[in-house]
Design an enzyme around this catalytic site. Structure first.
Site, short mmCIF file in Angstrom:
data_model
loop_
_atom_site.label_atom_id
_atom_site.label_comp_id
_atom_site.label_asym_id
_atom_site.label_seq_id
_atom_site.Cartn_x
_atom_site.Cartn_y
_atom_site.Cartn_z
N ASP A 371 53.41 -11.77 -40.36
CA ASP A 371 52.02 -12.26 -40.32
C ASP A 371 51.43 -12.07 -38.93
OD1 ASP A 371 49.70 -14.33 -40.79
OD2 ASP A 371 50.65 -14.13 -42.74
N ASP A 372 50.40 -12.83 -38.64
CA ASP A 372 49.62 -12.75 -37.40
C ASP A 372 50.51 -12.86 -36.15
OD1 ASP A 372 47.59 -12.87 -35.59
OD2 ASP A 372 46.65 -14.69 -36.39
N ARG A 448 37.13 -20.08 -34.60
CA ARG A 448 38.54 -19.86 -34.27
C ARG A 448 38.66 -18.92 -33.05
NH1 ARG A 448 43.65 -17.16 -37.53
NH2 ARG A 448 45.17 -18.67 -36.85
N LYS A 481 48.39 -7.58 -45.70
CA LYS A 481 47.59 -8.80 -45.91
C LYS A 481 46.32 -8.66 -45.10
CE LYS A 481 48.01 -13.83 -45.21
NZ LYS A 481 48.95 -14.85 -44.74
N TRP A 482 45.18 -8.67 -45.77
CA TRP A 482 43.88 -8.42 -45.13
C TRP A 482 43.15 -9.74 -45.01
CZ3 TRP A 482 41.32 -3.21 -45.07
CH2 TRP A 482 40.02 -3.27 -44.57
N ASP A 483 43.06 -10.26 -43.79
CA ASP A 483 42.52 -11.60 -43.57
C ASP A 483 41.07 -11.55 -43.07
OD1 ASP A 483 42.67 -14.37 -43.46
OD2 ASP A 483 44.62 -14.36 -42.48
N ASN A 485 38.91 -14.62 -41.02
CA ASN A 485 39.06 -16.03 -40.69
C ASN A 485 37.88 -16.73 -40.04
OD1 ASN A 485 41.57 -16.77 -41.73
ND2 ASN A 485 42.61 -15.59 -40.16
N CYS A 531 42.78 -12.19 -48.22
CA CYS A 531 42.97 -13.52 -47.64
C CYS A 531 41.73 -13.81 -46.81
CB CYS A 531 44.21 -13.51 -46.75
SG CYS A 531 44.58 -15.09 -45.99
N ASP A 553 45.39 -21.83 -47.84
CA ASP A 553 46.34 -22.16 -46.77
C ASP A 553 47.03 -23.49 -47.07
OD1 ASP A 553 46.05 -19.94 -45.24
OD2 ASP A 553 44.65 -20.81 -43.80
C1 GLA Z 1 44.80 -17.40 -42.08
C2 GLA Z 1 45.66 -17.13 -43.30
C3 GLA Z 1 47.08 -17.56 -43.03
C4 GLA Z 1 47.62 -16.83 -41.82
C5 GLA Z 1 46.72 -17.07 -40.62
C6 GLA Z 1 47.12 -16.22 -39.46
O1 GLA Z 1 44.60 -18.75 -41.89
O2 GLA Z 1 45.15 -17.77 -44.42
O3 GLA Z 1 47.89 -17.32 -44.15
O4 GLA Z 1 47.71 -15.46 -42.10
O5 GLA Z 1 45.36 -16.79 -40.92
O6 GLA Z 1 46.32 -16.42 -38.37
#
Ligand code: GLA
Length: 728
Positions: A371-372, A448, A481-483, A485, A531, A553
């Protein structure tokens, strides 16, 4: 042909697998709406078509004459397109600011076309024909005789499902530009207002909560002005007959295939007609159309069910599995994954990740997702978005080395991106401050700690495509995974002229769609998971590119289950990202039972959980494989919904052949020990089924009518049980 036209009556009849829709072109050229509901064989509707024409100060159409049209006003008539500025005073589908500066529009029938198949919408996600013969389409061309504006109404019917799609093309057939101020995807004038409106509202970590309210005179509805479809309201609404429930009543579901600012409104007028419209949010929207140009609205999906909300949901699920989700992963079994986010956050290195992957392999999982935190200087969320280059301090030897180590174990590899974002503290921002969404002279608000990339710009999209391709093309990556935020503020682009800034939000999402399209075409093997801080962009537009979306989340099973119930109103289990995490309060059994309602996986650091928990997880996995098809492609029955019972809930999946049923019951809060018979649904009444845990064999009829006694069922807060029934 499921679409017919009666030349003498000027009536179109559109039939799907479980609905009929009837349109008539009246003598003045208005396309009128006559009927939408359960299938009917004929269109002999003259008696039916009479309606209250009390026109309360409504203006009549000047050329109306004779008996039938005497006093005809579009204001009281059910229409297939409602326009601003002339006699229809209700909420409009279309509003055009003409070259003369006024907003009067009056669309009348010109011609029509009926054909097999379904047209693509340029640049936009849309449902598609899976097999030849699946779909038929009607296009009704209307035009304004004064301004030269045209509106083409597109209807596609599905032969296997009680579903249709609607969209509109606006065309400038004049010699002067005009501005579209409002172009919604459809207008549906229901013959009654005796319905409740259901919609899904929420916030981060509490998405898609169910809300039901009776229709009332005036305007009611849902919207987003956030630059994404958003956590606040899903682009979904349903109308259900008053008193209707999961199994009874007429339900009409509306879902917009769009991921940005939208609106969905129901306007009940003084004659008790309910006008339903849905489409791009007209707030802060405008689109200049030069002579000869066309504007395509996104499409909306309309589903009809005579069997309440349950029937409506099952129709959406099948439709989306067959005619929306695409690509190699459409029917391919999705890998059982572990994601490191909840376990490690951004504090990791290659050894830490390899340890998680090793555990995953030993436990029987199939994919590791990083992930991130793997790129630039990304040690926390204050920096580096946009610098999509590996951080070699964390991952020694780069991504290639990590991917090879994970692959050598026999696992697939996944990676996280948030392409549409840019951190002010990043090399790319320092090099290109104008690549960020902003307006002149105004501070760039952070969400954020980040800003948003200007996806309207081709240079930005090229940069993102190239820098992402660098990683994707040179490493054997299976999943992305394409986010997304944060929401968009100070919406503006340095490249758009002032008069076109109103086009920003729509151009932004078209830019995102274009990049997603390029990535999916260049890397067809990639499984994409959408996402947006969980489920902030959980919509059919995204599902066209990513066959699954991280649902929320919130991984606490007891609150997650409500989110999954809400989501299931129109989205199938096959698209719903659902993981077991270490952080939530319930037992691993309950976490597993809830997460199985989706694309199952784990989200934890195995080093931080007990040996017992690890052993339990190892045992859980076999069930996932045993019930995969039933959950992903079977029929869902919501047996006890959280919105009907705050104490417990139950849901059931039945496979298409009706040979396997999986029932889950969950006590959210223990109240008191009482009789509890759970009646199953969707079984074959004549067949016999064996309950796996007890060996009892009973008929489907018994299970559906008498039910299963759950008197001895574990009743503590958060306890749950999964029961499996198999045909003998
Ligand atoms: C979002 C996603 C999480 C994770 C974080 C990473 O909140 O929903 O699942 O990937 O970002 O910063």
């Amino acid at each position: 042909m499921p679409i017919s036209f009666s030349e003498d009556k000027k009536i179109f009849k559109l039939d799907t697998a479980g609905s009929t829709y009837v349109i008539r072109v009246n003598g003045l050229g208005f396309p009128e709406h006559l009927y939408y509901g359960a299938p009917i064989p004929d269109v002999n509707l003259p008696g039916f078509a009479k309606r209250c024409r009390y026109a309360s100060f409504s203006a009549t159409v000047p050329e109306a004459e004779g008996d039938y049209f005497d006093g005809f006003t579009p204001d009281t008539w059910p229409l297939e397109i409602g326009c601003s500025g002339c006699a229809d005073m209700r909420t409009a589908q279309l509003q055009i600011r003409n070259a003369d500066g006024n907003a009067a529009t009056d669309m009348r029938y010109v011609s029509h076309r009926i054909y097999a198949g379904k047209p693509a919408l340029p640049g936009l996600p849309a449902l598609y024909e899976e097999k030849p013969g699946d779909c038929s389409t009607l296009e009704i061309e209307t035009a304004d005789p004064v301004t030269g504006a045209k509106a083409i109404l597109i209807y596609t019917v599905f032969e296997r499902f009680p579903a249709m799609t609607r969209s509109m093309i606006v065309e400038n057939a004049s010699d002067r530009p005009f501005e579209i101020e409002r172009a919604l995807s459809f207008c549906l004038d229901m013959n009654s207002d005796a319905y409740d409106l259901i919609s899904l509202y929420g916030r981060h970590a509490q998405e898609r909560d169910y809300m039901r309210r009776p229709l009332a005179h005036g305007i009611q509805g849902i919207y987003s002005r956030r630059g994404s479809s958003s956590h606040a309201h899903n682009p979904f609404m349903a109308l259900i007959s008053r008193g209707g429930d999961e199994d009874h009543g007429e339900a009409y579901g509306f879902n917009l295939v769009y991921s940005a600012n939208f609106t969905g409104l129901v306007d009940v007028d003084y004659n008790n007609s309910a006008r339903v419209v849905m489409g791009i949010n007209p707030d802060d929207f405008g689109w200049t159309l030069a002579p000869g140009e066309r504007f395509y609205t996104p499409e909306a999906v309309l589903v009809y069910s005579a069997e309440g909300l349950g029937g409506m949901s099952r129709a959406f699920h099948r439709l989306y599995n067959h005619n929306l989700v695409r690509g190699e992963w459409k029917y391919k079994k999705r890998p059982l994954l572990v994601n490191n986010w909840e376990g490690t956050g951004m504090t990791f290195d290659d050894e830490k990740l390899v340890a998680i992957a090793k555990w995953a392999k030993e436990t029987g999982l199939e994919m590791f997702v990083m992930d991130d935190g793997w790129f630039g200087t990304r040690d926390d969320d204050r920096s580096a978005l946009g610098d999509w280059v590996v951080n070699e301090k964390k991952l020694k030897g780069g991504i290639g080395s990590l991917v090879s180590r994970v692959k050598a174990m026999g696992l697939k590899f996944g990676i996280w991106y948030e392409p549409e974002m840019i951190s002010p503290d990043s090399d790319i921002y320092r090099a290109h401050p104008d690549w960020c969404v902003h307006v002149p002279g105004r501070a760039r608000s952070l969400g954020r700690f980040q800003c948003v990339m200007d996806m309207t710009r081709a240079d930005v999209r090229d940069y993102l495509f190239n820098i992402m391709s660098e990683v994707l093309a040179n490493n054997d990556i299976d999943y992305l995974k394409w986010d997304f935020n944060r929401n968009i503020t100070e919406a503006g682009s340095a490249l758009l002229p002032p008069e076109r800034q109103k086009e920003f939000y729509h151009r932004f999402i078209l830019g995102t769609y274009e990049l997603m399209d390029r990535i999916t075409k260049a890397f067809p093997h990639l499984l994409m998971e959408g996402c947006s801080g969980g489920g902030g962009r959980y919509d059919p537009g995204m599902l066209y590119y990513s066959p699954q979306i991280w649902c929320s989340d919130n991984t606490d099973a007891l609150s997650r289950v409500d989110i999954q119930f809400g989501s299931s109103l129109c989205y199938p289990a096959s698209v719903q990202g659902a993981h077991v995490s270490a952080s939530s309060r319930s037992s691993y059994e309950t976490k597993r039972n809830v997460a199985m309602w989706g694309t199952f996986g784990y989200e934890l650091d195995p080093a931080k959980i007990s040996e017992e928990a690890r052993a339990e997880i190892r045992e859980q996995i076999a069930d996932y494989h045993a019930y995969y098809d039933t959950i992903h492609y079977g029929d869902l029955y919501r047996l006890i919904c959280p919105w009907d019972d705050p104490y417990r809930c139950a849901w059931e999946f039945v496979n298409e052949e009706k040979t396997q049923a999986l029932v889950t019951v969950l006590t959210k809060f223990y109240k008191e020990k009482r009789n509890f018979f759970l009646r199953l649904k969707g079984l074959d009444p004549e067949r016999y089924y064996r309950r796996k845990d007890t060996g009892d064999v009973c008929s489907g009829a018994l299970l559906m009518n008498a039910g299963v006694s759950l008197f001895d069922f574990p009743i503590g807060d958060g306890e749950s049980k999964m029961l499996c029934f198999e045909a003998v």
